[in-house]
Design a protein around this motif. Structure first.
Motif, mmCIF file in Angstrom:
data_model
loop_
_atom_site.group_PDB
_atom_site.id
_atom_site.type_symbol
_atom_site.label_atom_id
_atom_site.label_comp_id
_atom_site.label_asym_id
_atom_site.label_seq_id
_atom_site.Cartn_x
_atom_site.Cartn_y
_atom_site.Cartn_z
ATOM 1 N N HIS A 1 0.842 -1.203 0.000
ATOM 2 C CA HIS A 1 0.000 0.000 0.000
ATOM 3 C C HIS A 1 0.877 1.252 0.000
ATOM 4 N N GLU A 2 1.650 1.389 -1.055
ATOM 5 C CA GLU A 2 2.595 2.508 -1.155
ATOM 6 C C GLU A 2 1.890 3.861 -1.173
ATOM 7 N N ASN B 1 -3.367 -4.808 -6.763
ATOM 8 C CA ASN B 1 -2.391 -5.861 -6.428
ATOM 9 C C ASN B 1 -2.927 -7.234 -6.805
ATOM 10 N N ASP B 2 -4.210 -7.467 -6.509
ATOM 11 C CA ASP B 2 -4.811 -8.749 -6.825
ATOM 12 C C ASP B 2 -4.873 -8.971 -8.333
ATOM 13 N N VAL C 1 -11.535 -2.905 -12.248
ATOM 14 C CA VAL C 1 -10.099 -3.166 -12.158
ATOM 15 C C VAL C 1 -9.794 -4.421 -12.959
ATOM 16 N N TRP C 2 -8.683 -4.403 -13.670
ATOM 17 C CA TRP C 2 -8.260 -5.597 -14.404
ATOM 18 C C TRP C 2 -6.785 -5.477 -14.756
ATOM 19 N N ARG C 3 -6.225 -6.557 -15.312
ATOM 20 C CA ARG C 3 -4.845 -6.534 -15.787
ATOM 21 C C ARG C 3 -4.857 -6.595 -17.307
ATOM 22 N N GLN C 4 -4.263 -5.569 -17.910
ATOM 23 C CA GLN C 4 -4.141 -5.535 -19.370
ATOM 24 C C GLN C 4 -2.698 -5.852 -19.726
ATOM 25 N N GLU C 5 -2.508 -7.004 -20.367
ATOM 26 C CA GLU C 5 -1.172 -7.560 -20.564
ATOM 27 C C GLU C 5 -0.538 -7.746 -19.181
#
Length: 259
Positions: free
Chosen positions: A57-58, A121-122, A192-196
């Protein structure tokens, strides 16, 4: 159990559970009492866990500053025993801790910031999955589009924020002065998602958020368009639905389609 194993177990309970029975096996030194000597280990263990919270949690750390973050971190450590060998998962309950525990519950932006960072992060650590392409959708004949159902990418997640935490996150990420915390009149809907290999998020209008939530649960496209007709102009509902779908596909938010 050997004496060494028993001593190790006593030492672990003393650190993790606050069990002072281990003090009977620790002699005082010429300069310090055994409680002080063992307290060094307890504090070092807690500090290591707080360091793990900082790593996860920067931006919450940047928002609170060193002193306030460490105070909050040690309170969390006291309330949550570390039960996983990987420190990456120690901070999972932090948003709920900030949302429900005094005095932090009086500042909902803290829980929202923690929840947003946790979701990112997840997404970064999430399971890989297929990425749907526009050609995969275009392969279906127009007459079956009403029956199409879609599966979300494994890293995609929705959350609702009660504050302008997303705007504060963006400012902190850009090393800019964040805006004052404000409570929103209605939920701020985040996807929220991860793209590549990059975790992403964006805010959704209420209509798109409704369509995403229903689509992710398997509602067919024709029904989704009927639901969109209750939000705005019914005549343009199908076009709006197709526009949202196009955006999801090009962003890598979907993993599959079927009729």
């Amino acid at each position: 159990m050997s004496d060494l194993a028993r001593q190790q177990a006593d030492f672990q309970r003393g650190i993790l559970a606050g069990d002072d029975s281990v003090l009977g096996e620790i002699p005082d030194s010429p300069r310090e009492k055994r409680e002080t000597l063992f307290g060094v280990y307890r504090y070092a263990y807690g500090s290591r866990l707080v360091e793990a919270l900082r790593n996860d949690h920067e931006l919450l750390h940047a928002y609170l500053g060193d002193e306030m973050f460490d105070e909050m971190g040690h309170a969390y450590v006291k309330a949550h025993t570390s039960e996983h060998p990987n420190l990456r998962w120690f901070s999972q309950a932090l948003p709920d801790f900030l949302r429900t525990g005094a005095p932090y519950s009086g500042y909902p932006v803290l829980a929202d910031l923690a929840a947003l960072e946790k979701a990112l992060n997840d997404a970064f650590d999430g399971t890989d999955g297929a990425v749907l392409a526009l050609a995969d959708v275009a392969a279906f004949a127009p007459e079956v589009w009403k029956d199409l159902t879609f599966s979300a990418h494994p890293t995609a997640a929705r959350l609702d924020l009660a504050t302008n935490a997303a705007a504060i996150w963006r400012a902190l990420k850009a090393d800019e002065t964040p805006p004052d915390a404000e409570t929103s009149a209605e939920p701020i809907r985040i996807l929220v998602w991860r793209q590549e290999n990059t975790p992403m998020f964006r805010e959704l209008p209420a209509e798109e958020a409704m369509m995403w939530d229903e689509a992710a649960s398997g509602v067919p496209f024709g029904v989704l368009c009927s639901m969109l007709a209750t939000y705005d102009d019914p005549d343009s509902a199908a076009g709006r639905g197709a526009g949202y779908l196009h955006g999801w596909v090009t962003s890598g938010l979907l993993s599959g389609v079927s009729a």
